[in-house]
Design a protein around this motif. Structure first.
Motif, short mmCIF file in Angstrom:
data_model
loop_
_atom_site.label_atom_id
_atom_site.label_comp_id
_atom_site.label_asym_id
_atom_site.label_seq_id
_atom_site.Cartn_x
_atom_site.Cartn_y
_atom_site.Cartn_z
N GLY A 31 0.80 -1.26 0.06
CA GLY A 31 -0.03 0.09 -0.01
C GLY A 31 0.85 1.31 0.06
O GLY A 31 0.25 2.39 0.15
N GLU A 94 -2.19 -1.54 -7.62
CA GLU A 94 -3.69 -1.23 -7.50
C GLU A 94 -4.35 -2.48 -6.66
O GLU A 94 -5.03 -1.97 -5.78
CB GLU A 94 -4.48 -1.21 -8.79
CG GLU A 94 -4.17 0.03 -9.61
CD GLU A 94 -5.10 -0.05 -10.86
OE1 GLU A 94 -5.15 -0.97 -11.41
OE2 GLU A 94 -5.32 1.30 -11.35
N GLU A 96 -2.89 -3.42 -4.43
CA GLU A 96 -2.37 -3.20 -2.68
C GLU A 96 -3.00 -1.84 -2.46
O GLU A 96 -2.62 -1.22 -1.63
CB GLU A 96 -0.82 -3.23 -2.64
CG GLU A 96 -0.18 -4.54 -3.28
CD GLU A 96 1.08 -4.39 -2.77
OE1 GLU A 96 1.97 -3.36 -2.28
OE2 GLU A 96 1.81 -5.65 -2.79
N GLU A 97 -3.97 -1.58 -3.22
CA GLU A 97 -4.82 -0.34 -2.89
C GLU A 97 -4.13 1.14 -2.81
O GLU A 97 -4.24 1.91 -2.33
CB GLU A 97 -5.13 -0.15 -1.14
CG GLU A 97 -5.97 -1.58 -0.96
CD GLU A 97 -6.16 -1.41 0.52
OE1 GLU A 97 -6.68 -0.51 1.08
OE2 GLU A 97 -6.20 -2.76 1.16
N TYR A 99 -3.71 3.64 -5.81
CA TYR A 99 -4.49 4.00 -7.01
C TYR A 99 -3.70 5.23 -7.67
O TYR A 99 -3.01 6.02 -7.14
CB TYR A 99 -5.86 4.42 -6.63
CG TYR A 99 -6.37 3.39 -6.12
CD1 TYR A 99 -6.51 2.03 -6.89
CD2 TYR A 99 -6.85 3.00 -4.81
CE1 TYR A 99 -7.61 1.01 -6.29
CE2 TYR A 99 -7.62 2.02 -4.13
CZ TYR A 99 -7.78 1.08 -4.89
OH TYR A 99 -8.51 0.01 -4.36
N TYR A 111 0.59 8.01 -0.74
CA TYR A 111 1.10 6.73 -0.83
C TYR A 111 2.56 6.42 -0.73
O TYR A 111 3.11 5.43 -0.54
CB TYR A 111 0.79 6.04 -1.95
CG TYR A 111 -0.77 6.04 -2.22
CD1 TYR A 111 -1.55 5.03 -1.83
CD2 TYR A 111 -1.35 6.79 -3.30
CE1 TYR A 111 -2.94 4.99 -1.92
CE2 TYR A 111 -2.64 6.63 -3.47
CZ TYR A 111 -3.54 6.01 -2.80
OH TYR A 111 -4.75 5.86 -3.04
#
Length: 121
Positions: A31, A94, A96-97, A99, A111
DNA sequence: ATTCTGACTTGGG
DNA sequence: CCCCAAGCCAGAA
């Protein structure tokens, strides 16, 4: 003070670079993403951003190193020799969240991996 | 030994 | 915002 540990001691020169880079990349939590320069700096090699990419390129398939979590300073997936590969990295992120923005950019402020307690800024 | 390359970075126009 | 040039260093030929 003087120069940050820019150069590693002669005791671990050559070859010892990659293992260390891999270790740093493994520290990137899911993430989150880190830049080549960030990984290099964390590994102790401030100006070896390029070498990070080199090391990742040598990664064997099925390695435990989350190479996909490494992006360039702009927060984008670095264009590589093989077209289409960036799509793979993007997809992995994506999952892993992580975006991407409207221009395939990742908000590093959100991120970006923040090692240690170094508060943003 | 030298030469070339490269999944990079930063700065300037 | 985009494009270009220079800097940087390790590994391979």
């Amino acid at each position: 003070m003087h120069r940050e540990s820019g150069k590693p001691p002669p005791t671990i020169t050559r070859g010892a670079l990659r293992p260390r880079i891999y270790a740093a990349v493994r520290r990137i939590p899911p993430g989150k993403v880190a830049t080549y320069g960030q990984v290099a700096a964390f590994a102790g090699f401030a100006r070896h951003a390029r070498q990070v990419g080199y090391a990742l390129n040598d990664l064997p398939s099925g390695s435990e190193v989350p190479w996909h979590r490494v992006v360039n300073a702009r927060g984008e997936v670095s264009p590589r020799a093989t077209p289409g590969w960036e799509e793979v990295q993007k997809d992995l992120l994506e999952q892993e969240e992580v975006y991407f923005g409207p221009h395939d950019r990742i908000d590093l402020a959100r991120y970006g991996w923040k090692p240690r307690a170094t508060r943003g800024v």
